[in-house]
Design a protein around this motif. Structure first.
Motif, short mmCIF file in Angstrom:
data_model
loop_
_atom_site.label_atom_id
_atom_site.label_comp_id
_atom_site.label_asym_id
_atom_site.label_seq_id
_atom_site.Cartn_x
_atom_site.Cartn_y
_atom_site.Cartn_z
N GLY A 36 0.36 -1.06 0.25
CA GLY A 36 0.35 -0.34 -0.01
C GLY A 36 1.13 1.48 -0.22
N PRO A 37 -0.08 2.00 -0.10
CA PRO A 37 0.96 4.11 -0.10
C PRO A 37 1.70 4.48 0.83
CG PRO A 37 -0.62 4.07 -0.34
CD PRO A 37 -1.13 2.68 -0.09
N ASN A 38 2.46 5.13 1.63
CA ASN A 38 2.68 5.15 2.18
C ASN A 38 1.87 6.41 3.30
OD1 ASN A 38 6.01 4.57 1.71
ND2 ASN A 38 5.97 6.84 1.01
N GLY A 39 1.82 5.58 4.72
CA GLY A 39 0.92 5.84 5.58
C GLY A 39 -0.51 5.64 5.74
N SER A 40 -0.55 4.15 4.98
CA SER A 40 -1.31 3.72 4.97
C SER A 40 -1.34 1.97 5.93
CB SER A 40 -1.39 2.38 3.89
OG SER A 40 -0.85 1.80 3.60
N GLY A 41 -1.40 2.29 7.06
CA GLY A 41 -1.42 1.62 7.83
C GLY A 41 0.30 0.38 7.95
N LYS A 42 0.94 0.25 7.08
CA LYS A 42 0.98 -1.06 6.99
C LYS A 42 2.52 -1.81 8.17
CE LYS A 42 3.62 -0.18 2.90
NZ LYS A 42 2.56 1.19 2.97
N SER A 43 3.20 -0.70 8.48
CA SER A 43 3.49 -0.46 9.67
C SER A 43 2.79 -0.68 10.77
CB SER A 43 5.02 0.53 9.69
OG SER A 43 5.66 0.74 8.77
N THR A 44 2.32 -0.29 10.95
CA THR A 44 1.54 -0.21 11.68
C THR A 44 0.25 -0.92 12.59
OG1 THR A 44 0.70 2.16 11.97
CG2 THR A 44 -0.25 0.99 13.35
N THR A 45 0.15 -1.71 11.27
CA THR A 45 -0.32 -3.13 11.50
C THR A 45 0.80 -4.40 12.18
OG1 THR A 45 -2.19 -2.48 9.92
CG2 THR A 45 -1.59 -4.77 10.05
N LEU A 46 1.50 -3.93 11.48
CA LEU A 46 2.83 -5.31 11.26
C LEU A 46 3.58 -4.55 13.02
CD1 LEU A 46 5.19 -5.13 8.84
CD2 LEU A 46 3.57 -6.74 9.31
N ALA A 47 2.82 -3.81 13.49
CA ALA A 47 3.64 -3.56 14.76
C ALA A 47 2.15 -4.07 16.15
CB ALA A 47 3.46 -1.85 15.10
N ALA A 48 0.80 -3.61 15.31
CA ALA A 48 0.23 -4.87 16.22
C ALA A 48 0.13 -6.50 15.85
CB ALA A 48 -1.51 -4.68 16.04
N LEU A 49 0.09 -6.63 14.96
CA LEU A 49 0.93 -8.32 15.18
C LEU A 49 2.21 -8.84 15.61
CD1 LEU A 49 -0.25 -8.98 10.87
CD2 LEU A 49 -1.58 -9.37 13.11
N GLY A 50 3.50 -8.40 15.78
CA GLY A 50 4.10 -8.31 16.34
C GLY A 50 4.16 -8.09 17.84
N GLY A 51 2.09 -7.87 18.10
CA GLY A 51 2.86 -7.23 19.54
C GLY A 51 3.23 -6.36 19.93
N ALA A 52 4.07 -5.25 19.41
CA ALA A 52 4.64 -3.48 20.20
C ALA A 52 3.17 -3.06 20.21
CB ALA A 52 5.92 -3.58 19.30
N LEU A 53 1.96 -3.23 19.57
CA LEU A 53 0.89 -2.16 19.49
C LEU A 53 -0.33 -2.49 20.10
CD1 LEU A 53 0.04 1.37 19.23
CD2 LEU A 53 -0.10 0.33 16.90
N GLU A 54 -0.73 -2.09 20.65
CA GLU A 54 -2.58 -2.68 21.23
C GLU A 54 -3.90 -2.60 20.54
OE1 GLU A 54 -4.54 -5.50 23.45
OE2 GLU A 54 -2.73 -4.39 23.93
N PRO A 55 -4.44 -2.87 19.26
CA PRO A 55 -5.38 -2.57 19.07
C PRO A 55 -6.07 -1.89 20.02
CG PRO A 55 -5.05 -5.34 18.36
CD PRO A 55 -4.22 -4.48 19.57
N ARG A 56 -6.61 -0.90 18.76
CA ARG A 56 -7.78 -0.22 19.79
C ARG A 56 -9.28 -0.63 19.53
NH1 ARG A 56 -10.77 3.57 19.43
NH2 ARG A 56 -11.40 4.15 16.94
N SER A 57 -9.61 -1.62 18.77
CA SER A 57 -10.67 -2.07 19.33
C SER A 57 -10.02 -4.17 17.92
CB SER A 57 -11.74 -2.51 18.64
OG SER A 57 -11.64 -1.99 17.62
N GLY A 58 -10.61 -5.31 18.52
CA GLY A 58 -10.82 -6.56 17.83
C GLY A 58 -9.68 -6.90 18.67
#
Length: 145
Positions: A45-67
């Motif tokens: 996806g393009p820059n700023g679309s959430g790819k790194s943020t998604t990987l951070a959540a899947l890797g346990g470094a970021l807690e999802p707001r929901s889900g």
């Protein structure tokens, strides 16, 4: 989207909503994705679309707001950091790497969850590092800084 095919999902996100820690809006909304053992997943996806943020959540470094994020059907928050780290590793987009480490020494850092706090690397650790480097084609430059 959940991948089609045989076998249980190894890593799964269910309807996660994510935002950067200091962000004011979600960059990922209602994402569901699953990965089976041996499967390769690409996030495009393009820059700023959430790819790194998604990987951070899947890797346990970021807690999802929901889900929820699950590993082998268990919530990753219930596994404990050490148990999760023994199963999942994530190398950030801009990792902080101490200057002077070789490729092999950096990969050896990933063995930390498998050792005691002050333990020195064992034969098994060095074997695991060698195997990982061979699998990704980095056995040759293992001594390069």
């Amino acid at each position: 989207m959940t991948p089609q095919g045989e076998g249980e999902l190894l890593l799964e996100a269910r309807r996660i909503h994510l935002r950067h820690p200091r962000g004011e809006r979600d960059v990922v909304r209602d994402l569901s994705v699953g990965v089976r053992r041996g499967e390769v997943l690409a996030l495009v996806g393009p820059n700023g679309s959430g790819k790194s943020t998604t990987l951070a959540a899947l890797g346990g470094a970021l807690e999802p707001r929901s889900g929820e994020v699950l590993l082998d059907g268990a919530h990753i928050s219930a596994l404990g950091r050490r148990a999760f780290a023994r199963r999942v590793a994530r190398l950030p987009q801009a990792p902080a790497c101490p200057e002077g480490l070789t490729v092999a020494e950096l990969v050896l850092c990933g063995r930390h969850p498998h050792r005691g706090f002050l333990d020195t690397p064992r034969f098994e650790d060095r074997q695991a590092v060698g195997g990982a480097l061979r699998r990704v084609g980095l056995a040759e430059p293992r001594h390069r800084r």
